[in-house]
Motif scaffolding. Structure first.
Motif, PDB file in Angstrom:
ATOM      1  N   THR A  66       0.832  -1.213   0.000  1.00  0.00           N
ATOM      2  CA  THR A  66       0.000   0.000   0.000  1.00  0.00           C
ATOM      3  C   THR A  66       0.862   1.258   0.000  1.00  0.00           C
ATOM      4  O   THR A  66       0.334   2.365  -0.068  1.00  0.00           O
ATOM      5  CB  THR A  66      -0.899   0.016   1.248  1.00  0.00           C
ATOM      6  OG1 THR A  66      -0.090  -0.074   2.432  1.00  0.00           O
ATOM      7  CG2 THR A  66      -1.881  -1.151   1.205  1.00  0.00           C
ATOM      8  N   SER A  67       2.192   1.080   0.072  1.00  0.00           N
ATOM      9  CA  SER A  67       3.113   2.219   0.082  1.00  0.00           C
ATOM     10  C   SER A  67       3.972   2.201  -1.171  1.00  0.00           C
ATOM     11  O   SER A  67       4.362   1.139  -1.665  1.00  0.00           O
ATOM     12  CB  SER A  67       4.025   2.168   1.316  1.00  0.00           C
ATOM     13  OG  SER A  67       5.051   3.138   1.236  1.00  0.00           O
ATOM     14  N   GLY A 132      -0.454  -3.660   5.526  1.00  0.00           N
ATOM     15  CA  GLY A 132      -0.499  -3.635   4.065  1.00  0.00           C
ATOM     16  C   GLY A 132       0.759  -3.100   3.412  1.00  0.00           C
ATOM     17  O   GLY A 132       0.903  -3.201   2.177  1.00  0.00           O
ATOM     18  N   GLU A 133       1.682  -2.535   4.183  1.00  0.00           N
ATOM     19  CA  GLU A 133       2.894  -1.975   3.569  1.00  0.00           C
ATOM     20  C   GLU A 133       3.915  -3.059   3.199  1.00  0.00           C
ATOM     21  O   GLU A 133       4.608  -2.935   2.192  1.00  0.00           O
ATOM     22  CB  GLU A 133       3.544  -0.959   4.498  1.00  0.00           C
ATOM     23  CG  GLU A 133       2.782   0.352   4.588  1.00  0.00           C
ATOM     24  CD  GLU A 133       3.550   1.422   5.323  1.00  0.00           C
ATOM     25  OE1 GLU A 133       3.428   2.608   4.938  1.00  0.00           O
ATOM     26  OE2 GLU A 133       4.286   1.094   6.294  1.00  0.00           O
TER      27      GLU A 133
END
Length: 352
Positions: A66-67, A132-133
């Protein structure tokens, strides 16, 4: 008449010369051996280790991060042996220093055998990953495993930095997952450790209580027996001494503890060890302080409470003087040394 004194002097000079030259040759050959090993083995060994142990966890179908940050992630997830606490910490500060210098984001994924955040939390730099990263997508993340050397020579430091520069600055991947305990920034351990870490509220409360019980100016003494006394499970294989040898070693270490106490009779001694037998042998001495808790090694995958390990480390860092005893086959290790560096204290190895 033969001058025997002159002959003896010449013979002694000759033998010394031969010994010195032999040592130079040995050291030169050792340097060549290490160089060839670095070039022909360690430069490529990591790829085989990744294929054997880590590649299975990465796939093109795995969720993307997500990053969009380029992140160097120190991994301690139980998928390989990761070393003891001191080895992990000195590796983290080294990678952090590199990332700081080159503008990369630095993170730690320490989940085995416990979550690091339960014991140590970010201080002045946030090294945590948001949900999520972390990604195992093979297009975005690359696992790296470089076998580290036991000694940090100038050649070893140069070799480590060469690999780190080659792979961490490669922008082909968003994330590099680091499974190696490199230690090329040892001189800055204290500075970087305190930028990265502080105790969690729970650990801080325990440390504060212990310090109040120890009193001002306390000193620390540490011992590392590995399996020599037969009461500690150690990833590093080591022989168990005979009962007679064990008792002799315990007594020798006790004598050193008592000698150090005589040099500072007005302060308490924090005693830490990987041997409960040795701690028990000293616990009745009125000047000895032993924190509560179970002894555990962080590279043993067991359900254990590791509070004592972290508390010992932080208490050592707060001592006025830090000693480590090494008798015979005992291990000098890094635990008390890194704790002393974290507190900006001198570390004294007492060898007998």
């Amino acid at each position: 008449m033969v001058n025997r004194t002159k002959i003896r002097k010449k013979r002694g000079f000759f033998l010394t010369f031969v010994e010195n030259e032999s040592m130079k040759l040995h050291n030169g050959l050792e340097q060549i051996r290490r160089f060839l090993k670095n070039v022909f083995v360690r430069n490529y060994q990591w790829k085989r280790m990744v294929r054997k142990h880590l590649r299975r966890y990465y796939s093109a179908d795995a969720a993307k991060s997500t990053s969009s940050d380029r992140i160097a992630v120190c991994m301690a997830d139980g998928r390989m042996l990761h070393g003891g606490l001191a080895d992990r910490l000195r590796s983290y500060v080294s990678y952090y220093g590199f990332c700081k210098e080159h503008g990369l984001r630095f993170a730690i994924n320490f989940t085995s055998p416990f979550r690091l955040e339960d014991y140590l939390v970010p201080n002045r730099y946030d090294w945590t990953l948001k949900p999520g990263e972390l990604t195992y997508n093979s297009s975005d993340a690359e696992p790296l495993f470089f076998k580290s050397s036991g000694s940090m020579t100038a050649m070893e430091r140069k070799f480590q930095l060469k690999l780190v520069n080659r792979y961490l600055l490669d922008d082909k991947y968003l994330q590099h997952h680091l499974y190696s305990n490199f230690s090329f920034e040892e001189d800055k351990f204290g500075e970087y450790f305190n930028e990265l870490f502080k105790p969690s509220e729970r650990i801080a409360a325990i440390v504060d209580r212990c310090k109040s019980e120890l009193g001002a100016g306390y000193i620390s003494i540490s011992t590392r027996f590995l399996e020599l006394l037969g009461d500690f499970k150690e990833p590093k294989s080591k022989r168990v001494l005979s009962a007679e040898e064990q008792n002799s070693l315990i007594e020798e270490c006790r004598r050193i503890v008592e000698r150090i106490h005589k040099e500072s009779p007005d302060v308490k001694i924090l005693l830490t060890s990987d041997s409960q037998r040795f701690l028990d042998s000293c616990k009745n001495l009125e000047y000895i302080y032993i924190p509560d808790g179970d002894i555990a090694h962080v590279d043993i995958k067991e359900e254990r409470d590791h509070t004592k390990t972290i508390v010992d480390f932080l208490l050592i860092s707060g001592a006025s003087s830090v000693y480590q005893i090494k008798c015979g086959e005992m291990y000098d290790g890094n635990f008390s040394l890194r704790a002393a560096q974290a507190g900006g204290k001198k570390h004294t190895l007492v060898v007998a």
